[in-house]
Motif scaffolding. Structure first.
Motif, mmCIF file in Angstrom:
data_model
loop_
_atom_site.group_PDB
_atom_site.id
_atom_site.type_symbol
_atom_site.label_atom_id
_atom_site.label_comp_id
_atom_site.label_asym_id
_atom_site.label_seq_id
_atom_site.Cartn_x
_atom_site.Cartn_y
_atom_site.Cartn_z
ATOM 1 N N PRO A 148 26.927 25.073 50.920
ATOM 2 C CA PRO A 148 27.968 25.945 50.371
ATOM 3 C C PRO A 148 27.829 26.078 48.868
ATOM 4 O O PRO A 148 27.527 25.117 48.176
ATOM 5 N N ALA A 150 30.144 26.454 46.391
ATOM 6 C CA ALA A 150 31.553 26.420 46.001
ATOM 7 C C ALA A 150 31.659 26.163 44.515
ATOM 8 O O ALA A 150 30.930 25.371 43.960
ATOM 9 N N PRO A 153 38.362 25.218 42.746
ATOM 10 C CA PRO A 153 39.513 25.828 43.381
ATOM 11 C C PRO A 153 40.054 26.989 42.584
ATOM 12 O O PRO A 153 39.862 27.073 41.399
ATOM 13 N N ASP A 156 40.873 32.945 45.146
ATOM 14 C CA ASP A 156 40.877 33.425 46.516
ATOM 15 C C ASP A 156 42.080 34.311 46.713
ATOM 16 O O ASP A 156 43.167 33.906 46.411
ATOM 17 N N SER A 303 38.018 31.161 46.526
ATOM 18 C CA SER A 303 37.512 29.840 46.159
ATOM 19 C C SER A 303 36.642 29.314 47.284
ATOM 20 O O SER A 303 36.667 29.836 48.398
ATOM 21 N N ASN A 304 35.855 28.285 46.971
ATOM 22 C CA ASN A 304 34.972 27.649 47.969
ATOM 23 C C ASN A 304 34.110 28.682 48.672
ATOM 24 O O ASN A 304 34.034 28.719 49.905
ATOM 25 N N ASP A 306 30.984 30.422 50.235
ATOM 26 C CA ASP A 306 29.735 30.016 50.872
ATOM 27 C C ASP A 306 28.956 31.276 51.214
ATOM 28 O O ASP A 306 29.391 32.079 52.031
ATOM 29 N N ALA A 319 35.039 32.626 52.253
ATOM 30 C CA ALA A 319 35.791 32.045 51.139
ATOM 31 C C ALA A 319 37.230 31.755 51.541
ATOM 32 O O ALA A 319 37.770 32.376 52.462
ATOM 33 N N ASP A 320 37.821 30.797 50.867
ATOM 34 C CA ASP A 320 39.267 30.598 50.951
ATOM 35 C C ASP A 320 39.928 31.669 50.093
ATOM 36 O O ASP A 320 39.368 32.085 49.072
#
Length: 364
Positions: A148, A150, A153, A156, A303-304, A306, A319-320
């Motif tokens: 990922p 990432a 945070p 998103d 966020s996060n 991939d 993604a978040d």
């Protein structure tokens, strides 16, 4: 296999088929060349056992191969390579089974030159088939998963729940879905106008890139530390830039960013909250541009993120998502979190969005 074997057990089984099949062929040939005695006497039963085990292994290998053929994500070029691999694998497997059946029927006698040559021919077929199997993995990347990408945070955006972009009603706690097959979301998810009540929007596409790319579009606050630059490939950077552009487009009401980065063709579809948009123009003219006035302080974050690739011209990002803002109509606060998936295809050397799907809910 629930994460134990990803994404399919076929690559494990194929090694048994190839190793046992080729070893059996070499043992049969060696049995004809070495002088009579202990070595020849031991080679024949060893070859027979390896051939029998190879026949059993090839049945499981082909079964797992078909499961992989119909389940592993791929694009058009890799599909052609998969089909070629399949077209070699099936007759090769049948030839191996026929060879094993032949040996079983003649097990009382020693294998002769014709049988040994036939075994070598099957070993050759196994080698070609294995080469094509390696090609679809190492050249086209089928089944390969990357780590990922990432970047901390915070970025998103999910405009999909309850009241989304342009929604003036109460935020709904149920999940909202936004899908795009080739074109950006055009219609309201519920079939209503962009500013209609009860229309949920998940605009979680876009902001994620900003996180992973070193470039942050103008006007976006970079003081939160979520946009740290990290080395990425040229293709990945292009995808992250598109994600960032989509985020900016929602936040600023700039529909041109969607026109530049989404394909608009007959198969393009965009879904949100159980409704379907009709195309790129619908998305831009009924959602992106007018809905900015509905939530003036809209913030859309990914966020996060991939990013993964299948071959040279197909990729996806997951993604978040998070969205926040205040409705201008009644001052109601909008808060949503969720997930976003965006599919990309490289067309004429340029990455374009061909599908998106998002889901969101009110924070618990």
């Amino acid at each position: 296999m629930g994460g134990f074997i990803e994404p399919n057990i076929h690559p494990v089984l194929v090694h048994f088929t190839y190793a046992l099949g080729t070893s059996a062929a070499l043992a049969y040939v060696a049995g004809l060349l070495v002088p009579a005695g202990r070595w020849r006497d031991s080679l024949r039963p060893a070859a027979d056992w390896m051939l029998a085990l190879a026949a059993l292994a090839v049945l499981a290998t082909i079964a797992a191969g078909f499961q992989a053929y119909y389940s592993v994500a791929h694009d058009a070029p890799s599909h052609e390579a998969m089909t070629t691999h399949r077209n070699w694998a099936v007759p090769t497997g049948l030839a191996l089974l026929a060879l094993a059946g032949w040996r079983w029927l003649r097990r009382a006698s020693s294998p002769g030159p014709v049988f040994a040559i036939s075994a070598l021919a099957v070993a050759g077929l196994l080698t070609v088939t294995a080469w094509w199997g390696g090609t679809i993995v190492y050249k086209y990347g089928l089944g390969v998963q990357t780590l990922p990408e990432a970047s901390g945070p915070g970025h998103d955006h999910d405009h999909g729940g309850g009241a989304g972009h342009g929604d003036q009603g109460t935020v709904n706690s149920t999940d909202d879905h936004q899908d795009a097959h080739g074109a950006p979301p055009s219609d309201t998810m519920d079939g209503s106008s962009a500013s209609g009540d009860g229309h949920d929007h998940d605009h979680t596409d876009g902001a994620a890139d900003r996180e992973m790319s070193g470039t942050v579009p103008a006007g976006h606050d970079n003081s939160d530390g979520h946009h740290d630059t990290k080395p990425v490939s040229t293709d990945e950077q292009a995808i992250l830039d598109i994600m960032a552009a989509i985020e900016t487009g929602w936040e600023t009401g700039d529909g041109e960013l969607f026109r530049q980065n989404f394909l608009d063709w007959s198969g393009a579809r965009y879904f949100e909250s159980g409704g379907e948009n009709t195309g790129l123009l619908d998305l831009v003219e009924n959602h992106v541009e007018p809905e900015k006035d509905t939530i003036p302080d809209l913030e859309l974050d990914f966020s996060n993120i991939d990013v993964q690739f299948e071959g040279s011209d197909f990729a996806w990002a997951v993604a978040d998502t998070a969205i926040s803002g205040t409705f201008s109509s009644d001052g109601e606060r909008l808060e949503r979190i969720g997930k976003q998936t965006v599919l990309f295809r490289k067309v004429a050397g340029t990455w374009q969005v061909i599908h998106t799907h998002s889901s969101s809910r009110a924070p618990r």
